[in-house]
Design a protein around this motif. Structure first.
Motif, PDB file in Angstrom:
ATOM      1  N   LYS A  77       3.516   9.717  -2.059  1.00  0.00           N
ATOM      2  CA  LYS A  77       2.323  10.298  -1.426  1.00  0.00           C
ATOM      3  C   LYS A  77       2.617  11.641  -0.772  1.00  0.00           C
ATOM      4  O   LYS A  77       2.055  11.956   0.282  1.00  0.00           O
ATOM      5  CB  LYS A  77       1.709   9.334  -0.390  1.00  0.00           C
ATOM      6  CG  LYS A  77       1.436   7.930  -0.929  1.00  0.00           C
ATOM      7  CD  LYS A  77       0.477   7.153  -0.043  1.00  0.00           C
ATOM      8  CE  LYS A  77       0.353   5.705  -0.504  1.00  0.00           C
ATOM      9  NZ  LYS A  77      -0.616   4.927   0.254  1.00  0.00           N
ATOM     10  N   ASP A 126       0.800  -1.238   0.000  1.00  0.00           N
ATOM     11  CA  ASP A 126       0.000   0.000   0.000  1.00  0.00           C
ATOM     12  C   ASP A 126       0.825   1.277   0.000  1.00  0.00           C
ATOM     13  O   ASP A 126       0.266   2.364   0.146  1.00  0.00           O
ATOM     14  CB  ASP A 126      -0.977   0.048   1.194  1.00  0.00           C
ATOM     15  CG  ASP A 126      -2.235  -0.741   0.894  1.00  0.00           C
ATOM     16  OD1 ASP A 126      -2.421  -1.124  -0.279  1.00  0.00           O
ATOM     17  OD2 ASP A 126      -3.021  -0.984   1.832  1.00  0.00           O
ATOM     18  N   ASP A 160       1.618  14.304  -1.655  1.00  0.00           N
ATOM     19  CA  ASP A 160       0.442  15.179  -1.770  1.00  0.00           C
ATOM     20  C   ASP A 160      -0.427  15.144  -0.518  1.00  0.00           C
ATOM     21  O   ASP A 160      -1.216  16.050  -0.258  1.00  0.00           O
ATOM     22  CB  ASP A 160      -0.386  14.738  -2.982  1.00  0.00           C
ATOM     23  CG  ASP A 160      -0.809  13.282  -2.875  1.00  0.00           C
ATOM     24  OD1 ASP A 160      -1.974  13.007  -2.623  1.00  0.00           O
ATOM     25  OD2 ASP A 160       0.065  12.390  -3.025  1.00  0.00           O
ATOM     26  N   GLY A 173       2.379   2.265  -2.565  1.00  0.00           N
ATOM     27  CA  GLY A 173       2.193   2.856  -3.889  1.00  0.00           C
ATOM     28  C   GLY A 173       3.060   2.287  -5.004  1.00  0.00           C
ATOM     29  O   GLY A 173       3.315   2.971  -5.985  1.00  0.00           O
ATOM     30  N   LYS A 174       3.486   1.038  -4.877  1.00  0.00           N
ATOM     31  CA  LYS A 174       4.332   0.435  -5.918  1.00  0.00           C
ATOM     32  C   LYS A 174       3.583   0.364  -7.251  1.00  0.00           C
ATOM     33  O   LYS A 174       4.094   0.777  -8.285  1.00  0.00           O
ATOM     34  CB  LYS A 174       4.761  -0.984  -5.502  1.00  0.00           C
ATOM     35  CG  LYS A 174       5.607  -1.020  -4.246  1.00  0.00           C
ATOM     36  CD  LYS A 174       6.028  -2.433  -3.889  1.00  0.00           C
ATOM     37  CE  LYS A 174       4.887  -3.292  -3.376  1.00  0.00           C
ATOM     38  NZ  LYS A 174       4.325  -2.866  -2.080  1.00  0.00           N
ATOM     39  N   THR A 175       2.351  -0.177  -7.191  1.00  0.00           N
ATOM     40  CA  THR A 175       1.583  -0.341  -8.425  1.00  0.00           C
ATOM     41  C   THR A 175       1.255   1.018  -9.029  1.00  0.00           C
ATOM     42  O   THR A 175       1.377   1.225 -10.238  1.00  0.00           O
ATOM     43  CB  THR A 175       0.284  -1.119  -8.117  1.00  0.00           C
ATOM     44  OG1 THR A 175       0.624  -2.202  -7.262  1.00  0.00           O
ATOM     45  CG2 THR A 175      -0.345  -1.647  -9.374  1.00  0.00           C
ATOM     46  N   SER A 176       0.864   1.953  -8.159  1.00  0.00           N
ATOM     47  CA  SER A 176       0.524   3.295  -8.656  1.00  0.00           C
ATOM     48  C   SER A 176       1.737   3.935  -9.318  1.00  0.00           C
ATOM     49  O   SER A 176       1.614   4.614 -10.338  1.00  0.00           O
ATOM     50  CB  SER A 176       0.055   4.186  -7.506  1.00  0.00           C
ATOM     51  OG  SER A 176      -0.911   3.527  -6.737  1.00  0.00           O
ATOM     52  N   ALA A 182       2.626   9.547  -6.779  1.00  0.00           N
ATOM     53  CA  ALA A 182       2.259   8.666  -7.891  1.00  0.00           C
ATOM     54  C   ALA A 182       0.851   9.015  -8.362  1.00  0.00           C
ATOM     55  O   ALA A 182       0.525   8.918  -9.536  1.00  0.00           O
ATOM     56  CB  ALA A 182       2.333   7.211  -7.448  1.00  0.00           C
TER      57      ALA A 182
HETATM   58  P1  GDP Z   1       1.115  -1.156  -3.490  1.00  0.00           P
HETATM   59  O1  GDP Z   1       0.439  -2.124  -2.586  1.00  0.00           O
HETATM   60  O2  GDP Z   1       2.439  -0.739  -2.957  1.00  0.00           O
HETATM   61  O3  GDP Z   1       1.189  -1.591  -4.920  1.00  0.00           O
HETATM   62  O4  GDP Z   1       0.232   0.183  -3.442  1.00  0.00           O
HETATM   63  P2  GDP Z   1      -0.827   0.758  -4.473  1.00  0.00           P
HETATM   64  O5  GDP Z   1      -0.155   1.330  -5.652  1.00  0.00           O
HETATM   65  O6  GDP Z   1      -1.877  -0.258  -4.701  1.00  0.00           O
HETATM   66  O7  GDP Z   1      -1.394   1.973  -3.648  1.00  0.00           O
HETATM   67  C1  GDP Z   1      -2.050   1.801  -2.403  1.00  0.00           C
HETATM   68  C2  GDP Z   1      -3.029   2.930  -2.167  1.00  0.00           C
HETATM   69  O8  GDP Z   1      -2.330   4.165  -2.044  1.00  0.00           O
HETATM   70  C3  GDP Z   1      -4.009   3.101  -3.322  1.00  0.00           C
HETATM   71  O9  GDP Z   1      -5.279   3.407  -2.766  1.00  0.00           O
HETATM   72  C4  GDP Z   1      -3.460   4.278  -4.081  1.00  0.00           C
HETATM   73  O10 GDP Z   1      -4.481   5.012  -4.735  1.00  0.00           O
HETATM   74  C5  GDP Z   1      -2.829   5.104  -2.975  1.00  0.00           C
HETATM   75  N1  GDP Z   1      -1.732   5.923  -3.480  1.00  0.00           N
HETATM   76  C6  GDP Z   1      -0.658   5.499  -4.211  1.00  0.00           C
HETATM   77  N2  GDP Z   1       0.147   6.524  -4.496  1.00  0.00           N
HETATM   78  C7  GDP Z   1      -0.393   7.631  -3.932  1.00  0.00           C
HETATM   79  C8  GDP Z   1      -0.008   9.007  -3.867  1.00  0.00           C
HETATM   80  O11 GDP Z   1       0.988   9.449  -4.396  1.00  0.00           O
HETATM   81  N3  GDP Z   1      -0.836   9.848  -3.165  1.00  0.00           N
HETATM   82  C9  GDP Z   1      -1.968   9.406  -2.566  1.00  0.00           C
HETATM   83  N4  GDP Z   1      -2.696  10.282  -1.899  1.00  0.00           N
HETATM   84  N5  GDP Z   1      -2.352   8.115  -2.609  1.00  0.00           N
HETATM   85  C10 GDP Z   1      -1.596   7.239  -3.273  1.00  0.00           C
END
Ligand code: GDP
Length: 725
Positions: free
Chosen positions: A333, A235, A335, A237-240, A369
């Motif tokens: 994140k 969570d 922001d 933000g890797k995928t994002s 992201a």
């Molecule tokens: P992963 O588990 O590391 O792949 O994380 P995800 O990419 O699935 O992101 C997890 C959550 O964080 C999602 O709800 C995204 O929308 C949120 N998220 C990712 N990047 C950002 C960011 O830069 N800013 C904000 N506010 N939320 C983010």
């Protein structure tokens, strides 16, 4: 913004000559950064990493010291030059690249490469030398080819009588007659005593592969795109981030282009190309490495600015460090209102990642992201890092690479993503991949385009395999389909054979034998515990055990249960896993059995230390080894008058048996050890319950059992020490 950070990295020294990074200088001397760091430490120059900058004054000092040393070594070198073995060839190359005494400035890249080429030639020559009988000289151990008979060895070693040699072999438990051939391991075991250097015999496969993996002439090398893996806590933000990078890709703007998921994608950016593996997570990364594949050049560590360093962040750092891959930190994140990038930096400093702006050597990039800010800055930093790493390969040779993923596709047959790492892959090329051979029928890239050829650092989906290879398998183009079939057939045979016996991994029981044969020089330990204090204390004690013959290295010390990721790291690093007051998860337990990883759990520090000390000294007694009989997970709890709390449980592995001791685990941490007081199915008392059945379990003198706890039944069995290595 990027421009600023770029120039700030090329700091100017007082003399106006730009600073040089340790790894750049190491490259010029044809040394590894590690070796150079060690060497310059003896000149009193202490640096943190390969990325540290050296001032021109420091470089001058290094050159001075090196030329002094080279003077004193010159004599020795001329003595040994003609008949040097492989290791000597390396040493020579070291000496060769040293700057001439009266040469004030550093070598140009071209000169450096010229030396590298010579060094490579020297190595090749020395390998050929070993085929023939080598002539011993002062200080140069004689080289002995694997497969030599006892009689031949005795005569090659001069004075030695065969009987003498046979006696010595008996001393290490090898009964051999004069005509018997000696394998590499046996030669290693006696090489110290008779002062020779064993040389392994190459199999046909090794010979063909060695030819294919031969080093290139530096002139044929061209820069290649870096391959990046994104890691970090769930969570964060890797995928994002991967999505955001994909959106920045300029080729994506082409009308009508359709992307397809092939496990990796390439990005064409203004100032260079990059490849991203899009299976984020350290498990995938380490699973690859466990199969001997190193595909990642740079790790991007994503940390959410509002959450900070979390357990998987630390795990990712451990994995990247164990693989010796540079890390760039993305603080994501930013922001979010309560984002605190400085706190992330502070936390990461505790784990050896200090930001450049605070005097460290790790690049930090702040991004969102979600809002796509900072992404270009990140790409710039990655390309800059890639430039420093001087990633290069030869596009004009038979292709080789690694399988990233593979599947059986209805209608298309086997489709596997190959990351081409060297050479150029062309339609029609015969190849071997792991246990299978094939011929390239089609190649499709991440943009769904059919290609006729694919150069270095290109991820490409390939059709034309005869079977499904595994992620992490090596992929090699060979000159003929017949060779490909021969090698793949042999590998399948070996695989079947290897499935019959347990895989060879380090274990405490055979540690001493492996040290003796030279197979193991360092005991790698993954240490998990229930508290930071105990992990630190035990790690400290273990490090103190390091002795002349074998060192101890804690490649990961962390709080928490033993997970699959720990086992994978153990496979990749030939490590043992030690748990203090913690237990493996069921998946970790199964994986460790399958991969033959030695997992030891203790609740008394003294026992842990004394076992490892005994193993290092070869004194580990036949021991009572614990065998897990079964595990059940608690689904609900009931209060029963007089009987206390009963755990309504589901047996998810093995059997739960009334007669065995039981443990209560919560999040893999040991909570209680005791006896089963009652075991029931419906209304009946039973002796045991098998997998996939429900039951009620009461535990003597323990009432605090909770939903989701794991109940573990175990027994102790006596295990004899194995003598084989
Ligand atoms: P992963 O588990 O590391 O792949 O994380 P995800 O990419 O699935 O992101 C997890 C959550 O964080 C999602 O709800 C995204 O929308 C949120 N998220 C990712 N990047 C950002 C960011 O830069 N800013 C904000 N506010 N939320 C983010």
């Amino acid at each position: 913004m990027e421009k600023n950070s770029t120039t700030s990295r090329q700091k100017q020294s007082k003399t106006g000559i730009p600073n040089i990074r340790v790894h750049e200088l190491a490259k010029q001397y044809n040394l590894t950064s590690k070796d150079l760091i060690k060497e310059i430490e003896t000149y009193g120059i202490i640096v943190k990493t390969h990325m540290s900058s050296l001032s021109s004054e420091a470089v001058e000092l290094i050159e001075e010291q090196r030329s002094l040393r080279s003077k004193s070594e010159e004599k020795d070198v001329s003595l040994t030059k003609a008949k040097a073995g492989k290791s000597e060839a390396k040493q020579q190359s070291k000496v060769e690249v040293e700057p001439k005494i009266d040469q004030p400035e550093r070598k140009t890249k071209k000169e450096g490469e010229e030396h590298k080429r010579k060094a490579v030639e020297a190595e090749v020559v020395s390998e050929e030398d070993t085929e023939a009988k080598s002539v011993p000289a002062d200080n140069v151990p004689r080289q002995i080819q694997e497969g030599i008979t006892v009689g031949q060895l005795a005569s090659q070693l001069g004075e030695l009588k065969s009987t003498e040699l046979i006696m010595s072999l008996m001393g290490i438990g090898v009964m051999a007659n004069v005509n018997q051939s000696l394998d590499y391991e046996t030669l290693i075991a006696i090489s110290d005593q008779f002062d020779f250097e064993p040389v392994r015999q190459l199999t046909l496969e090794e010979k063909i592969l060695a030819e294919m993996e031969e080093s290139d002439d530096p002139e044929d090398l061209a820069p290649r795109a870096p391959v990046v893996t994104i890691m970090g806590h769930v969570d964060h933000g890797k995928t994002s981030l991967l999505d955001a990078i994909r959106d920045t890709n300029v080729i994506d703007t082409e009308a009508g282009s359709m992307t397809q998921h092939i496990g990796a994608y390439h990005v064409e950016y203004d100032s260079g190309n990059l490849v991203f593996l899009d299976t984020p997570g350290h498990a995938a990364f380490t699973a690859m490495r466990a199969r001997g594949a190193q595909v990642t050049d740079i790790v991007v560590l994503v940390v959410a600015a509002d959450d900070g360093v979390m357990p998987q962040t630390i795990e990712a750092i451990d994995h990247a460090k164990a693989a010796d891959v540079p890390i760039i930190v993305v603080v994501n994140k930013i922001d979010i209102a309560n984002a605190n990038p400085d706190r992330v930096k502070q936390q990461l400093m505790e784990h050896g990642l200090s930001p450049e702006e605070w005097g460290g050597s790790t690049i930090f990039v702040e991004v969102s992201a979600l809002e796509h800010t900072g992404i270009e800055d990140l790409l710039e930093m990655l390309l800059l890092e890639a430039e420093l790493l001087e990633l290069s390969s030869n596009p004009n040779r038979n292709a080789s690479g690694t399988i990233l993923e593979a599947k059986l596709d209805r209608g298309r047959g086997v489709a596997a993503t190959v990351l081409v790492q060297d050479g150029t892959l062309e339609i029609g090329n015969p190849f071997i991949a792991g246990m299978y051979s094939g011929r390239v029928r089609a190649m499709i890239n991440d943009q769904n385009k059919h290609l006729k050829e694919a150069g270095p650092s290109t991820p490409i989906e390939v059709l034309g395999f005869t079977g499904v290879p595994e992620a992490g398998d090596r992929f090699n183009v060979v000159s003929s389909e017949a060779d490909a079939k021969k090698i793949s057939g042999k590998r399948r045979g070996e695989y079947r054979q290897s499935q019959l016996g347990p895989k060879s991994q380090v274990s405490l029981e055979d540690l001493f034998d492996k040290v003796r044969t030279g197979e193991v020089k360092e005991l790698n330990v993954i240490m998990k515990g229930d508290a930071k204090g105990s992990v630190q204390a035990i790690s400290g004690e273990l490090l103190k055990l390091s002795a002349d013959k074998v060192g101890v290295s804690i490649i990961r010390g962390a709080v928490g249960g033993i997970t699959e990721a720990d086992i994978l790291l153990a496979v990749a690093s030939s490590a043992i896993v030690v748990g203090f007051n913690v237990r493996p998860t069921t998946e970790a337990m199964q994986l460790s059995t399958q991969e033959n990883i030695d997992v030891r759990t203790y609740s008394v520090i003294y026992e842990l230390i004394s076992d490892i000390r005994a193993a290092m000294e070869g004194l580990l007694e036949p021991e009572m080894r614990e065998v897990i009989v079964g595990r059940a997970v608690v689904r609900e709890t009931f209060k029963v008058p007089r009987a206390g709390t009963i755990a309504g449980s589901y047996v998810n592995w093995g059997i739960v048996n009334y007669n065995y001791p039981v443990r209560v685990l919560r999040d893999s941490i040991l909570i209680y050890e005791g006896k089963i007081e009652s075991l029931r199915r419906f209304k009946d008392d039973v002796n045991q319950v098998s997998t996939n059945y429900e039951c009620g379990i009461g535990i003597s003198d323990f009432d605090d059992v909770r939903v989701d706890d794991t109940l573990e039944c175990y027994t102790l069995e006596r295990v004899a020490r194995t003598l084989s290595s």
